[in-house]
Design a protein around this motif. Sequence first.
Motif, PDB file in Angstrom:
ATOM      1  N   VAL A   9       9.373   8.487 -27.322  1.00  0.00           N
ATOM      2  CA  VAL A   9       8.837   7.148 -27.059  1.00  0.00           C
ATOM      3  C   VAL A   9       7.609   7.247 -26.160  1.00  0.00           C
TER       4      VAL A   9
ATOM      5  N   PHE B   1       4.682   8.299 -28.150  1.00  0.00           N
ATOM      6  CA  PHE B   1       4.180   7.150 -28.901  1.00  0.00           C
ATOM      7  C   PHE B   1       3.287   6.285 -28.020  1.00  0.00           C
ATOM      8  N   VAL B   2       3.701   6.041 -26.796  1.00  0.00           N
ATOM      9  CA  VAL B   2       2.910   5.228 -25.869  1.00  0.00           C
ATOM     10  C   VAL B   2       1.603   5.927 -25.541  1.00  0.00           C
TER      11      VAL B   2
ATOM     12  N   LEU C 127      14.336  -1.717 -23.942  1.00  0.00           N
ATOM     13  CA  LEU C 127      13.533  -0.602 -24.438  1.00  0.00           C
ATOM     14  C   LEU C 127      12.677  -1.025 -25.624  1.00  0.00           C
TER      15      LEU C 127
ATOM     16  N   LEU D  52       8.632  -1.053 -25.711  1.00  0.00           N
ATOM     17  CA  LEU D  52       7.892  -0.365 -26.764  1.00  0.00           C
ATOM     18  C   LEU D  52       6.891  -1.298 -27.430  1.00  0.00           C
TER      19      LEU D  52
ATOM     20  N   ARG E 219       2.783  -1.054 -27.227  1.00  0.00           N
ATOM     21  CA  ARG E 219       1.937  -1.071 -28.429  1.00  0.00           C
ATOM     22  C   ARG E 219       0.907  -2.181 -28.332  1.00  0.00           C
TER      23      ARG E 219
END
Length: 164
Positions: A67, A70-71, A147, A151, A155
Motif C-alpha cells: 500500500v 502504491f502511495v 485503510l 488509500l 490517490r
Amino acid sequence: MSDLAAIWCASVALACAILAVTRPAIVHALIWLVAALLSLAGCFFALGAGFAGAVQILIYAGAIVAVFVFVVMTADASPEALARERARLAQGWRRPAAAVGLVALPLALGLLAGGTSPAAAPDSGPSLGAILFGPWAVAVEVASGLLLAALMGARHLGRRREEP
C-alpha cells in the motif's frame, strides 16, 4: 542465546525506524521501514513466537508496504510539491506532537503503575481468526474502512493536476 538475538533484532529495528523517519527521500524511508518490519519479525522468531513473526512478514512487510508503494507511486514528487510540503511540516509539528503526548502519557503511566499483563497472543491461524472475527469484528471492519479511506485519499491527493 535467543534473548541476545531478540535484543539485537530490537536494536536493529529501532535504528531502522529512526532512519525511516529521518530520511528525506521517500523511497529510502520506505526501504528502511521494510528493514525495521523485518527486524521486528526477527524479534518474534527469536522469542519463540513463530506465528507472530510470520504474520508480521505477511501483513506488515508484505501487504502494508505494498500500500505504501502504491502511495509513493501516486504521490506528486515535483520540487514545487516537495517545497510546499516541507513548508507545511515546518509550521505544523506542534499539534501532532501534542497528540502523541496525549496518547503516550496514559500508556507510560499505566506501565509505570504496573498494570495487568496483556492476554496471551494467539498461536495459530484459527485462534487469531476467532479473536479478530469474534469479539473484535467491528473494530476490524472499522480499521479496514479507515485503510480504504486512507488509500482513496492518498490517490486523490497524489493525482497530477492537469493545467488548463
